[in-house]
Design a protein around this motif. Structure first.
Motif, PDB file in Angstrom:
ATOM      1  N   MET A   1     -20.229  15.629  34.979  1.00 39.92           N
ATOM      2  CA  MET A   1     -20.386  14.014  34.914  1.00 39.92           C
ATOM      3  C   MET A   1     -21.213  13.619  33.920  1.00 39.92           C
ATOM      4  SD  MET A   1     -17.390  12.978  36.359  1.00 39.92           S
ATOM      5  CE  MET A   1     -17.639  11.451  36.214  1.00 39.92           C
ATOM      6  N   ASN A   2     -21.176  12.390  33.593  1.00 38.32           N
ATOM      7  CA  ASN A   2     -22.174  11.984  32.643  1.00 38.32           C
ATOM      8  C   ASN A   2     -23.703  11.640  33.511  1.00 38.32           C
ATOM      9  OD1 ASN A   2     -22.528  10.822  29.981  1.00 38.32           O
ATOM     10  ND2 ASN A   2     -20.889   9.280  30.213  1.00 38.32           N
ATOM     11  N   SER A   3     -24.691  12.005  32.870  1.00 36.81           N
ATOM     12  CA  SER A   3     -25.913  11.648  33.600  1.00 36.81           C
ATOM     13  C   SER A   3     -26.656  10.783  32.857  1.00 36.81           C
ATOM     14  CB  SER A   3     -26.728  13.119  33.611  1.00 36.81           C
ATOM     15  OG  SER A   3     -27.147  13.649  32.319  1.00 36.81           O
ATOM     16  N   ASP A   4     -26.146  10.045  31.949  1.00 31.65           N
ATOM     17  CA  ASP A   4     -26.806   8.958  31.296  1.00 31.65           C
ATOM     18  C   ASP A   4     -26.804   7.636  31.961  1.00 31.65           C
ATOM     19  OD1 ASP A   4     -27.163  10.646  29.156  1.00 31.65           O
ATOM     20  OD2 ASP A   4     -25.176  10.084  28.235  1.00 31.65           O
ATOM     21  N   PRO A   5     -27.716   6.831  31.481  1.00 34.96           N
ATOM     22  CA  PRO A   5     -27.635   5.337  32.568  1.00 34.96           C
ATOM     23  C   PRO A   5     -26.061   4.832  32.578  1.00 34.96           C
ATOM     24  CG  PRO A   5     -29.160   5.431  30.538  1.00 34.96           C
ATOM     25  CD  PRO A   5     -28.495   6.727  30.399  1.00 34.96           C
ATOM     26  N   ALA A   6     -26.145   4.018  33.656  1.00 34.24           N
ATOM     27  CA  ALA A   6     -25.143   3.214  34.091  1.00 34.24           C
ATOM     28  C   ALA A   6     -23.936   2.885  33.098  1.00 34.24           C
ATOM     29  CB  ALA A   6     -25.381   2.445  35.324  1.00 34.24           C
ATOM     30  N   ASP A   7     -24.804   2.332  31.885  1.00 29.54           N
ATOM     31  CA  ASP A   7     -24.042   1.730  30.988  1.00 29.54           C
ATOM     32  C   ASP A   7     -23.374   2.683  29.862  1.00 29.54           C
ATOM     33  OD1 ASP A   7     -26.430   1.968  29.871  1.00 29.54           O
ATOM     34  OD2 ASP A   7     -26.752   0.011  29.062  1.00 29.54           O
ATOM     35  N   ALA A   8     -23.788   3.850  29.991  1.00 31.64           N
ATOM     36  CA  ALA A   8     -23.141   4.522  28.957  1.00 31.64           C
ATOM     37  C   ALA A   8     -21.727   4.762  28.883  1.00 31.64           C
ATOM     38  CB  ALA A   8     -23.685   5.971  29.208  1.00 31.64           C
ATOM     39  N   PRO A   9     -21.270   5.132  27.795  1.00 34.62           N
ATOM     40  CA  PRO A   9     -19.711   5.267  27.945  1.00 34.62           C
ATOM     41  C   PRO A   9     -19.065   6.190  28.713  1.00 34.62           C
ATOM     42  CG  PRO A   9     -20.574   5.436  25.704  1.00 34.62           C
ATOM     43  CD  PRO A   9     -21.746   5.410  26.545  1.00 34.62           C
ATOM     44  N   ILE A  10     -17.810   6.180  29.415  1.00 35.27           N
ATOM     45  CA  ILE A  10     -17.229   6.760  30.251  1.00 35.27           C
ATOM     46  C   ILE A  10     -16.029   7.574  29.266  1.00 35.27           C
ATOM     47  CG2 ILE A  10     -15.432   7.008  32.122  1.00 35.27           C
ATOM     48  CD1 ILE A  10     -16.668   4.149  32.844  1.00 35.27           C
ATOM     49  N   ARG A  11     -16.452   8.992  29.120  1.00 38.05           N
ATOM     50  CA  ARG A  11     -15.744   9.779  28.222  1.00 38.05           C
ATOM     51  C   ARG A  11     -14.362  10.116  29.087  1.00 38.05           C
ATOM     52  NH1 ARG A  11     -18.081  14.162  28.098  1.00 38.05           N
ATOM     53  NH2 ARG A  11     -19.293  13.760  29.914  1.00 38.05           N
ATOM     54  N   TRP A  29      -8.685   0.772  24.733  1.00 38.20           N
ATOM     55  CA  TRP A  29      -9.825   1.056  25.003  1.00 38.20           C
ATOM     56  C   TRP A  29     -10.751   1.225  23.720  1.00 38.20           C
ATOM     57  CZ3 TRP A  29      -7.630   4.849  29.001  1.00 38.20           C
ATOM     58  CH2 TRP A  29      -7.179   4.158  30.015  1.00 38.20           C
ATOM     59  N   ASP A  30     -10.012   1.168  22.566  1.00 40.04           N
ATOM     60  CA  ASP A  30     -10.705   1.184  21.424  1.00 40.04           C
ATOM     61  C   ASP A  30     -12.126   0.525  21.362  1.00 40.04           C
ATOM     62  OD1 ASP A  30      -9.468   3.099  19.791  1.00 40.04           O
ATOM     63  OD2 ASP A  30      -8.006   1.644  18.713  1.00 40.04           O
ATOM     64  N   ASP A  31     -12.034  -0.913  21.664  1.00 31.86           N
ATOM     65  CA  ASP A  31     -13.140  -1.806  21.536  1.00 31.86           C
ATOM     66  C   ASP A  31     -13.840  -1.996  22.962  1.00 31.86           C
ATOM     67  OD1 ASP A  31     -12.957  -1.800  18.981  1.00 31.86           O
ATOM     68  OD2 ASP A  31     -11.330  -3.349  19.055  1.00 31.86           O
ATOM     69  N   HIS A  32     -13.316  -1.210  23.934  1.00 30.56           N
ATOM     70  CA  HIS A  32     -14.097  -1.419  25.365  1.00 30.56           C
ATOM     71  C   HIS A  32     -15.455  -0.834  25.543  1.00 30.56           C
ATOM     72  CE1 HIS A  32     -14.564  -1.421  29.904  1.00 30.56           C
ATOM     73  NE2 HIS A  32     -13.429  -2.121  29.892  1.00 30.56           N
ATOM     74  N   PRO A  33     -16.387  -1.793  26.009  1.00 31.59           N
ATOM     75  CA  PRO A  33     -17.755  -1.405  25.841  1.00 31.59           C
ATOM     76  C   PRO A  33     -18.178  -0.143  26.922  1.00 31.59           C
ATOM     77  CG  PRO A  33     -17.503  -3.446  27.288  1.00 31.59           C
ATOM     78  CD  PRO A  33     -16.110  -3.175  26.473  1.00 31.59           C
ATOM     79  N   ARG A  34     -17.204   0.329  27.945  1.00 31.12           N
ATOM     80  CA  ARG A  34     -17.671   1.223  28.657  1.00 31.12           C
ATOM     81  C   ARG A  34     -16.761   2.515  28.586  1.00 31.12           C
ATOM     82  NH1 ARG A  34     -19.578   0.720  33.475  1.00 31.12           N
ATOM     83  NH2 ARG A  34     -19.983   3.180  33.067  1.00 31.12           N
ATOM     84  N   ILE A  35     -15.658   2.289  28.024  1.00 35.37           N
ATOM     85  CA  ILE A  35     -14.624   3.410  28.112  1.00 35.37           C
ATOM     86  C   ILE A  35     -14.418   3.901  26.387  1.00 35.37           C
ATOM     87  CG2 ILE A  35     -12.180   4.198  28.422  1.00 35.37           C
ATOM     88  CD1 ILE A  35     -12.229   1.952  30.688  1.00 35.37           C
ATOM     89  N   ARG A  36     -14.728   5.434  26.415  1.00 34.88           N
ATOM     90  CA  ARG A  36     -14.529   5.888  24.935  1.00 34.88           C
ATOM     91  C   ARG A  36     -13.479   7.216  25.242  1.00 34.88           C
ATOM     92  NH1 ARG A  36     -17.607   9.779  22.125  1.00 34.88           N
ATOM     93  NH2 ARG A  36     -19.214   9.738  23.714  1.00 34.88           N
ATOM     94  N   ILE A 123      -9.928   2.861  36.376  1.00 34.36           N
ATOM     95  CA  ILE A 123     -10.711   3.641  35.493  1.00 34.36           C
ATOM     96  C   ILE A 123     -12.341   3.571  36.006  1.00 34.36           C
ATOM     97  CG2 ILE A 123     -11.441   4.925  33.432  1.00 34.36           C
ATOM     98  CD1 ILE A 123      -8.633   5.619  34.740  1.00 34.36           C
ATOM     99  N   LEU A 124     -12.661   2.451  35.828  1.00 34.54           N
ATOM    100  CA  LEU A 124     -14.311   1.981  36.196  1.00 34.54           C
ATOM    101  C   LEU A 124     -14.615   2.261  37.411  1.00 34.54           C
ATOM    102  CD1 LEU A 124     -14.206  -1.459  33.942  1.00 34.54           C
ATOM    103  CD2 LEU A 124     -15.258   0.727  33.247  1.00 34.54           C
ATOM    104  N   GLN A 125     -13.633   2.136  38.540  1.00 29.01           N
ATOM    105  CA  GLN A 125     -13.882   2.193  39.888  1.00 29.01           C
ATOM    106  C   GLN A 125     -14.197   3.875  40.017  1.00 29.01           C
ATOM    107  OE1 GLN A 125     -11.805   0.173  42.841  1.00 29.01           O
ATOM    108  NE2 GLN A 125     -11.018  -1.081  41.118  1.00 29.01           N
ATOM    109  N   ILE A 126     -13.081   4.682  39.471  1.00 31.08           N
ATOM    110  CA  ILE A 126     -13.118   6.094  39.597  1.00 31.08           C
ATOM    111  C   ILE A 126     -14.486   6.595  39.000  1.00 31.08           C
ATOM    112  CG2 ILE A 126     -12.003   8.079  39.204  1.00 31.08           C
ATOM    113  CD1 ILE A 126      -9.345   6.490  39.336  1.00 31.08           C
ATOM    114  N   ALA A 127     -14.656   6.187  37.803  1.00 34.39           N
ATOM    115  CA  ALA A 127     -15.987   6.700  37.011  1.00 34.39           C
ATOM    116  C   ALA A 127     -17.223   6.377  38.015  1.00 34.39           C
ATOM    117  CB  ALA A 127     -16.196   6.044  36.008  1.00 34.39           C
ATOM    118  N   GLY A 128     -17.030   5.250  38.699  1.00 37.25           N
ATOM    119  CA  GLY A 128     -18.356   5.017  39.664  1.00 37.25           C
ATOM    120  C   GLY A 128     -18.210   5.879  41.014  1.00 37.25           C
ATOM    121  N   GLY A 129     -17.249   6.521  41.094  1.00 38.35           N
ATOM    122  CA  GLY A 129     -17.326   7.154  42.565  1.00 38.35           C
ATOM    123  C   GLY A 129     -16.064   7.116  43.662  1.00 38.35           C
ATOM    124  N   GLY A 130     -15.533   5.929  43.115  1.00 40.83           N
ATOM    125  CA  GLY A 130     -14.365   5.649  43.823  1.00 40.83           C
ATOM    126  C   GLY A 130     -13.030   6.346  43.832  1.00 40.83           C
TER     127      GLY A 130
END
Length: 217
Positions: A1-11, A29-36, A123-130
């Motif tokens: 998983m990403n080890s970057d800061p919390a605002d790093a893109p979710i791949r 998700w083309d222009d989404h600030p968190r999802i790439r 997707i954001l919740q799951i990326a955060g561990g949910g």
């Protein structure tokens, strides 16, 4: 998983054999600030290759993919220790598939009928561990858990269990026969015996029933 800061893109990897829907997620998700979206594929084998080469943070998997289905991919991700959180995104919600996905290690089971905002939030919740399971899938999962407790565990032979485990990994009758050094006819005979004991009529149902009853891991 990403080890970057919390605002790093979710791949994210998107695997769906319907190009219009798949491309729609990519555009969403083309222009989404968190999802790439880093990979977009239309079959299970390509998805597995990308997962092994460069594991994304999230793998969004259609249930019914050519070559290797979403459930088999979920189980492979877990078995191989791939550092990716898997999510089933499907138009089909049946209780056995929901149970198998979650038991296999999926962190989400979502419906394609959900709004784009709902899918994005999940997707954001799951990326955060949910863990996110759609309301319809939650009902199916609850039903399967009740069934699992109520149903007796049929006694399968060690050979039947070996063959079902290989079938759950997506193995064909020929590949199973080669691995176990037995004939294809013998594989089919053992599968039929397992079907009879589990009260099912095909391979997918047998695998789902065996997992539900705790016979396969």
């Amino acid at each position: 998983m990403n080890s970057d800061p919390a605002d790093a893109p979710i791949r994210v990897l998107v695997a769906d054999d319907h190009p219009v829907y798949r491309d729609g997620l990519v555009r969403l998700w083309d222009d989404h600030p968190r999802i790439r979206v880093v990979s977009s594929v239309g079959d299970g084998r390509s998805a597995l290759s990308r997962l092994r080469q460069s594991p994304p943070d999230i793998a969004i998997l259609d249930l019914q993919l050519p070559d290797l289905g979403g459930l088999e991919l979920v189980e492979t991700i877990t078995r191989e220790g791939i550092e990716t959180r898997s999510v089933i995104l499907t138009g089909y919600v049946d209780s056995a598939s929901v149970f198998r996905a979650i038991a296999g290690g999926a962190r989400g089971y979502l419906e394609k009928a959900a709004s784009s905002d709902t899918i994005t939030d999940a997707i954001l919740q799951i990326a955060g561990g949910g863990i996110v399971i759609s309301p319809g899938a939650q009902l199916g999962l609850a039903g399967e858990l009740r069934t699992q407790q109520a149903e007796p565990r049929p006694v399968l032979t060690s050979r039947e269990l070996d063959i079902l485990n290989l079938a759950a990994d997506g193995g064909s009758a020929q590949s199973i026969a080669t691995e176990l050094h037995i004939s294809v006819a013998t594989v089919k005979t053992h599968l039929q015996h397992a079907y009879d004991k589990l009260g099912v009529s095909d391979r997918a149902a047998a695998v789902a029933a065996a997992i539900r009853r705790g016979l396969l891991t």
